[in-house]
Design a protein around this motif. Sequence first.
Motif, PDB file in Angstrom:
ATOM      1  N   THR A 163       1.041  -1.046  -0.453  1.00  0.00           N
ATOM      2  CA  THR A 163       0.510  -0.695   0.196  1.00  0.00           C
ATOM      3  C   THR A 163       1.134   0.729  -0.405  1.00  0.00           C
ATOM      4  N   PRO A 164       2.111   1.274   1.217  1.00  0.00           N
ATOM      5  CA  PRO A 164       2.822   2.734   0.754  1.00  0.00           C
ATOM      6  C   PRO A 164       3.501   2.119  -0.146  1.00  0.00           C
ATOM      7  N   GLU A 165       3.709   1.470  -1.246  1.00  0.00           N
ATOM      8  CA  GLU A 165       4.473   1.564  -2.649  1.00  0.00           C
ATOM      9  C   GLU A 165       5.633   1.974  -2.623  1.00  0.00           C
ATOM     10  N   PRO A 166       6.661   0.684  -2.522  1.00  0.00           N
ATOM     11  CA  PRO A 166       7.484   0.381  -1.850  1.00  0.00           C
ATOM     12  C   PRO A 166       8.602   0.112  -3.128  1.00  0.00           C
ATOM     13  N   ASP A 167       9.717   0.253  -3.412  1.00  0.00           N
ATOM     14  CA  ASP A 167      10.468   0.727  -4.491  1.00  0.00           C
ATOM     15  C   ASP A 167      10.869  -1.040  -4.472  1.00  0.00           C
ATOM     16  N   PRO A 212       7.586  -4.917  -6.512  1.00  0.00           N
ATOM     17  CA  PRO A 212       8.196  -4.017  -8.590  1.00  0.00           C
ATOM     18  C   PRO A 212       9.585  -4.636  -8.372  1.00  0.00           C
ATOM     19  N   ALA A 213      10.511  -4.716  -7.961  1.00  0.00           N
ATOM     20  CA  ALA A 213      11.137  -5.355  -7.370  1.00  0.00           C
ATOM     21  C   ALA A 213      11.498  -6.422  -6.211  1.00  0.00           C
ATOM     22  N   ALA A 214      12.581  -7.399  -5.686  1.00  0.00           N
ATOM     23  CA  ALA A 214      12.599  -8.167  -4.756  1.00  0.00           C
ATOM     24  C   ALA A 214      13.685  -9.289  -4.729  1.00  0.00           C
ATOM     25  N   CYS A 215      13.960  -8.895  -2.672  1.00  0.00           N
ATOM     26  CA  CYS A 215      15.666  -9.723  -3.064  1.00  0.00           C
ATOM     27  C   CYS A 215      14.776 -11.067  -1.964  1.00  0.00           C
TER      28      CYS A 215
END
Length: 257
Positions: free
Chosen positions: A82-86, A117-120
């Motif tokens: 919801t807070p739109e992380p990068d 949007p990206a993950a690690c």
Amino acid sequence: MPTELSVGFTGGLADADNDHRGIGVVAPFDFALDRELWRWVPDNVSLYLTRMPFFTTPVTVEMASAVSERSVVRRATMDVLTPEPDVVVYACTSGSFVGGILGEKLLVRTMVDAGAPAACTTSGALIEALELLGVRKLAIATPYVDEITSLLVAYLAENGVRTVASSGLGLLGHIWRVPYQTVVDIVRSVDVPDADALFISCTNLPTYDVIEPLEKALGKPVLTANQVTMWSALRAMGLGGIGAGQSLLNTGEAPAA
């Protein structure tokens, strides 16, 4: 009569909003080191943390498997969107190596498929850091029982990294209560001449303040679970982490955009 208040700003509000970035953090239910994660993060980056559901299992292979179950990770990822992380990070070492290379890749795919949007992951970040530093022989210190430590050794071997020394504390819980001196002692116990670097496993083990003095004393890079996790997330955003005397943060490499 109403009183006018004057508030001074060094920059415009619009500029501050546009400059703000965020990292979503998916952590195990017992994670207790939120404050440590923040220490690597620049002022314009926020952390959005969520915890996976509680399990009664102690810190064993069964628990590592439970916290890496894909439906659990998917739900937790959605909770921080919801807070739109990068970028969204899975901040658990054992949970991200218990399934080997395939299991780690599936965790990343699960988070991306859930909308990240990206993950690690912590274990994926470790391999990324070792590749950047050119490390092929590693000494590891863990808080785990031997069965979990052995799975870390196997995961490293899958990635072409040889474990030249290892030791675990044999803990089944309350890992966040381990004092710094115990961390220092176990790291020193695994430092052998063959080791290119040392790794301190588990995101629930406090390490920030011991990295710089250990690197100075041992003369080689010291990597930790929370350090590589935050470094990888920030790197994915084109940013660097904060931490004096930490070799990983001072490679001279420009962060990825």
